[in-house]
Write a protein that holds these residues in place. Structure first.
Motif, PDB file in Angstrom:
ATOM      1  N   ALA A 113      59.751  65.914  29.482  1.00  0.00           N
ATOM      2  CA  ALA A 113      60.734  66.928  29.877  1.00  0.00           C
ATOM      3  C   ALA A 113      61.267  67.722  28.694  1.00  0.00           C
ATOM      4  CB  ALA A 113      61.887  66.277  30.622  1.00  0.00           C
ATOM      5  N   ASP A 114      61.313  67.083  27.502  1.00  0.00           N
ATOM      6  CA  ASP A 114      61.876  67.765  26.331  1.00  0.00           C
ATOM      7  C   ASP A 114      61.282  67.159  25.067  1.00  0.00           C
ATOM      8  OD1 ASP A 114      63.458  69.324  24.642  1.00  0.00           O
ATOM      9  OD2 ASP A 114      65.179  69.207  25.994  1.00  0.00           O
ATOM     10  N   LEU A 115      61.645  67.738  23.933  1.00  0.00           N
ATOM     11  CA  LEU A 115      61.130  67.236  22.660  1.00  0.00           C
ATOM     12  C   LEU A 115      61.777  65.914  22.274  1.00  0.00           C
ATOM     13  CD1 LEU A 115      61.055  70.568  20.634  1.00  0.00           C
ATOM     14  CD2 LEU A 115      59.089  69.295  21.507  1.00  0.00           C
ATOM     15  N   ARG A 116      62.974  65.668  22.760  1.00  0.00           N
ATOM     16  CA  ARG A 116      63.691  64.435  22.447  1.00  0.00           C
ATOM     17  C   ARG A 116      64.305  63.895  23.733  1.00  0.00           C
ATOM     18  NH1 ARG A 116      66.016  68.696  20.700  1.00  0.00           N
ATOM     19  NH2 ARG A 116      65.059  68.478  18.665  1.00  0.00           N
ATOM     20  N   PRO A 117      64.672  62.611  23.738  1.00  0.00           N
ATOM     21  CA  PRO A 117      65.263  62.036  24.953  1.00  0.00           C
ATOM     22  C   PRO A 117      66.482  62.830  25.412  1.00  0.00           C
ATOM     23  CG  PRO A 117      64.725  60.307  23.390  1.00  0.00           C
ATOM     24  CD  PRO A 117      64.504  61.607  22.683  1.00  0.00           C
ATOM     25  N   ILE A 118      66.597  63.009  26.711  1.00  0.00           N
ATOM     26  CA  ILE A 118      67.696  63.763  27.302  1.00  0.00           C
ATOM     27  C   ILE A 118      68.808  62.796  27.689  1.00  0.00           C
ATOM     28  CG2 ILE A 118      68.371  65.317  29.169  1.00  0.00           C
ATOM     29  CD1 ILE A 118      65.408  66.149  29.328  1.00  0.00           C
TER      30      ILE A 118
ATOM     31  N   ALA B  59      42.249  76.887  32.394  1.00  0.00           N
ATOM     32  CA  ALA B  59      42.456  77.882  31.332  1.00  0.00           C
ATOM     33  C   ALA B  59      43.537  77.468  30.348  1.00  0.00           C
ATOM     34  CB  ALA B  59      42.807  79.223  31.964  1.00  0.00           C
ATOM     35  N   ASP B  60      44.095  76.227  30.494  1.00  0.00           N
ATOM     36  CA  ASP B  60      45.189  75.739  29.651  1.00  0.00           C
ATOM     37  C   ASP B  60      46.386  76.698  29.722  1.00  0.00           C
ATOM     38  OD1 ASP B  60      46.408  73.887  27.984  1.00  0.00           O
ATOM     39  OD2 ASP B  60      45.819  74.949  26.159  1.00  0.00           O
ATOM     40  N   GLY B  61      46.633  77.186  30.933  1.00  0.00           N
ATOM     41  CA  GLY B  61      47.746  78.095  31.139  1.00  0.00           C
ATOM     42  C   GLY B  61      48.994  77.353  31.582  1.00  0.00           C
ATOM     43  N   THR B  62      49.955  78.079  32.095  1.00  0.00           N
ATOM     44  CA  THR B  62      51.212  77.479  32.523  1.00  0.00           C
ATOM     45  C   THR B  62      51.531  77.878  33.959  1.00  0.00           C
ATOM     46  OG1 THR B  62      52.535  79.334  31.727  1.00  0.00           O
ATOM     47  CG2 THR B  62      52.120  77.541  30.185  1.00  0.00           C
ATOM     48  N   VAL B  63      52.372  77.085  34.572  1.00  0.00           N
ATOM     49  CA  VAL B  63      52.900  77.407  35.898  1.00  0.00           C
ATOM     50  C   VAL B  63      54.423  77.307  35.820  1.00  0.00           C
ATOM     51  CG1 VAL B  63      50.871  76.614  37.164  1.00  0.00           C
ATOM     52  CG2 VAL B  63      52.706  75.000  36.646  1.00  0.00           C
ATOM     53  N   GLU B  64      55.083  78.007  36.709  1.00  0.00           N
ATOM     54  CA  GLU B  64      56.540  77.994  36.741  1.00  0.00           C
ATOM     55  C   GLU B  64      57.020  77.170  37.922  1.00  0.00           C
ATOM     56  OE1 GLU B  64      59.278  81.515  37.675  1.00  0.00           O
ATOM     57  OE2 GLU B  64      59.177  81.529  35.463  1.00  0.00           O
TER      58      GLU B  64
ATOM     59  N   GLY C  65      67.711  71.624  39.140  1.00  0.00           N
ATOM     60  CA  GLY C  65      68.047  72.970  39.588  1.00  0.00           C
ATOM     61  C   GLY C  65      67.616  74.065  38.635  1.00  0.00           C
ATOM     62  N   LYS C  66      67.101  73.705  37.463  1.00  0.00           N
ATOM     63  CA  LYS C  66      66.701  74.706  36.482  1.00  0.00           C
ATOM     64  C   LYS C  66      65.208  75.014  36.595  1.00  0.00           C
ATOM     65  CE  LYS C  66      70.329  73.670  33.125  1.00  0.00           C
ATOM     66  NZ  LYS C  66      70.640  73.302  31.729  1.00  0.00           N
ATOM     67  N   THR C  67      64.854  76.239  36.244  1.00  0.00           N
ATOM     68  CA  THR C  67      63.476  76.712  36.316  1.00  0.00           C
ATOM     69  C   THR C  67      62.865  76.715  34.916  1.00  0.00           C
ATOM     70  OG1 THR C  67      63.993  78.092  38.234  1.00  0.00           O
ATOM     71  CG2 THR C  67      61.973  78.606  37.023  1.00  0.00           C
ATOM     72  N   PHE C  68      61.652  76.154  34.806  1.00  0.00           N
ATOM     73  CA  PHE C  68      60.966  76.093  33.517  1.00  0.00           C
ATOM     74  C   PHE C  68      59.484  76.403  33.709  1.00  0.00           C
ATOM     75  CE2 PHE C  68      64.415  72.933  33.250  1.00  0.00           C
ATOM     76  CZ  PHE C  68      65.105  73.415  32.154  1.00  0.00           C
TER      77      PHE C  68
END
Length: 601
Positions: A176-181, A145-150, A189-192
């Motif tokens: 992981a992000d739009l630009r290099p981290i 369904a082109d959905g997301t998961v947490e 440890g973070k939730t996305f």
């Protein structure tokens, strides 16, 4: 009927169909007179039969069912899944993150049938595996369904991160992000929320992306931002990146540049002094190019330009206090307030000292007092002076030391052209080399003096405009040339020492500092090529004074005139001893004498 079913259930499962037929027939007979009772009886019987059949139903291994916890002991949790025997689940599967058992009798729980033991009539269940199966089902739904998961980023692994979404998944670093981290550990440890790029259930392989979600959010925000922003509008943004020339601000999917010159009316050395990445700031849209999506921002434009009222706040001759913010070779910049700086030129730092660099007087960060010398708001310039805080010592120096005054001071510096003598603080007087001695020929002042010597001198002249203080040492004594004509009359014989020999004559010292010249033509009656043939330095000679010029400090001497004086004396004695002579003889004698003198010349 219930008792019958119960009894038969406990004896043999094979009687199920027969009992069912009997039960239905009896129930029908008993309810012929009442149709409602008949319907109710049928429903009850069907329900009982369903329960009876369910008790003998064998679930497939791997099937997920819902059960109810009926007991909890030290090793297992018993769960009723509607089978003739309760299922067992290992107690550790109910242990939560804190290590406590989260199982209560009566709770519903989803479990997976692992395997059966028909002999022991034991059913082994798994709560964890049931959860994983459910997760995989949700993963498939989200992917399709082109959905997301947490999920929670667990740790860093090669090439990216390990993420817990119920099962372990892989998040590539590029996703992981739009630009290099810069600091990857900050993500752990973070939730996305994540998109599922691909998965393979058999291999337990799942690849996630957070970047896809961020790009979608950014595109939606960009469209909304571009539709609302306009030149002159004040908007809120988040500092996204900091460079030496400015700050990039995220306005909501659209980045704008806040140039360093538009950050503050005051001086900004580097934007990092004011901002940090992630700061929320308000900015003004200065210019906007929708086609190129270029946005120029300003922060100082949110406040009034301080130069608009500078002329009223800082009039000429006003005394101000400011902070030194910068030094250059030609002066110091002083901040009067944010956005307004004045320049103290090196020439305006001291009345008396010659300042080569402003660092000799002030340092960055110093608070200084100054006087406003000039202000030009249109060119954003203020000229300041430090020395004007105190009176100019040159205004009173001539009154304190009138011409002719004798002063005493230490020699502060010696140059090839004279001596600098300290008079007052910051004021030095110059004794020119020509004013050191009346008579001595001095090649360099250090022949007679050294730094630190205390000397006396007379004030010769003071020039306030050019700040020159002229002194003289030789003027402490009378000029010997003023009385030289009295000491050395013309025609007088003198004795002196040869000090110098040149092609044109011999210099003879008559007294200290007083020399006369015997010209080569006045050395001898005989013709000589050079004076060195007859004299050497140090010889003591006698000569006759021929002429004196005190203004030009010259004395002309002659040696040959001494001989001529002797001849004239002999002739005079001879004439005086003889009586009256005939004119003829006297004339002859005078003629002969004249001829001899001509020959000598």
């Amino acid at each position: 009927m219930e008792n019958l079913v119960k009894d038969e259930t406990e004896t043999t499962p094979a009687a199920t169909d027969e009992l069912s037929d009997v039960a239905v027939t009896e129930d029908s007979v008993e309810t012929l007179d009442d149709s409602d009772d008949m319907d109710s009886g049928e429903d009850t019987m069907e329900s009982l039969m369903d329960m009876y059949e369910e008790s003998f139903k064998r679930f497939q291994e791997g099937e997920v069912v819902t059960g109810k916890i009926i007991s909890v002991d030290k090793d297992n949790v018993l769960v009723d899944i509607g089978y003739k025997s309760e299922g067992q689940i290992a107690l550790h599967e109910f242990r939560n993150e804190e290590g406590q058992i989260a199982a209560t009798v009566g709770d519903s729980v989803e479990v997976m049938v692992e395997w059966w033991d028909d002999e022991e009539e034991v059913v082994i269940l798994s709560k964890e595996k049931a959860a994983k199966i459910k997760v995989w089902d949700e993963i498939k739904k989200a992917h399709d369904a082109d959905g997301t998961v947490e999920g929670v980023i667990i740790n860093r692994v090669k090439g990216g991160f390990s993420v817990d979404i119920g099962v372990q998944a892989f998040l590539p670093g590029s996703q992981a992000d739009l630009r290099p981290i810069r600091n990857l550990d900050e993500m752990v440890g973070k939730t996305f929320a994540f998109k599922i790029l691909k998965y393979n259930r058999k291999r337990s392989n799942i690849v996630l992306s957070r970047r896809v979600i961020l790009e979608e959010e950014r595109e939606a925000a960009r469209s909304a931002t571009l539709a609302t922003i306009e030149e002159g509008k004040v908007v809120a943004g988040i500092v996204k990146n900091i460079t030496e020339y400015g700050v990039f601000v995220d306005l909501g999917g659209v980045d704008g540049l806040l140039h360093i010159t538009d950050i503050s009316w005051g001086r900004v050395k580097h934007p990092s002094e004011i901002f940090s990445v992630g700061d929320e700031i308000n900015v003004k849209i200065l210019s906007l190019d929708l086609e190129k999506e270029r946005v120029s921002l300003g922060m100082k434009q949110l406040t009034e330009d301080p130069w608009t009222t500078a002329a009223e706040k800082y009039p000429v001759d006003a005394r101000i206090t400011g902070r030194v913010v910068s030094l250059t070779d030609y002066g110091a910049f002083v901040e009067l307030e944010e956005g307004i700086e004045g320049l103290i030129h090196v020439s305006e730092m001291s009345w008396t000292r010659k300042i080569r660099h402003p660092s000799k007087m002030v340092s960055v960060g110093d608070e200084v007092d100054a006087i406003v010398l000039d202000i030009k708001p249109e060119s954003r310039r203020i000229s300041l002076g430090m020395k004007q805080i105190a009176p100019n010592p040159w205004d009173v120096i001539s009154e304190k030391y009138p011409i002719g005054t004798t002063i005493e001071g230490k020699i502060k510096n010696i140059t090839d052209f004279g001596l600098f003598i300290g008079i007052d603080e910051g004021i030095d007087g110059l004794v020119h080399i020509s004013d050191i001695s009346w008579t001595k020929r001095i090649k360099h002042p250090n022949e007679l003096y050294k730094k630190g010597d205390v000397v006396q001198a007379i004030v010769l002249d003071i020039e306030k405009k050019s700040e020159r203080f002229s002194l003289g040492i030789k003027q402490m004594q009378a000029d010997p040339w003023e009385t030289v004509a009295e000491r050395y009359e013309v025609g007088k014989e003198i004795t002196g020492t040869v000090t110098n020999i040149t092609d044109f004559g011999v210099f003879v010292e008559l007294e200290e500092g007083i020399e006369g010249l015997v010209h080569v033509s006045e050395i001898s009656r005989e013709k000589i090529k050079t004076p060195a043939e007859k004299f050497a330095v140090g010889d003591v000679i006698t000569a006759k004074v021929m002429n004196i010029n005190s203004d030009e400090r010259r004395i002309g001497l002659s040696i040959k005139r001494l001989d001529m004086g002797d001849d004239q004396g002999i002739l005079s004695d001879y004439v005086n001893k003889m009586g009256p002579a005939t004119s003829t003889f006297g004339e002859i004698l005078r003629e002969n004498l004249q001829e001899k003198m001509n020959e000598d010349k």
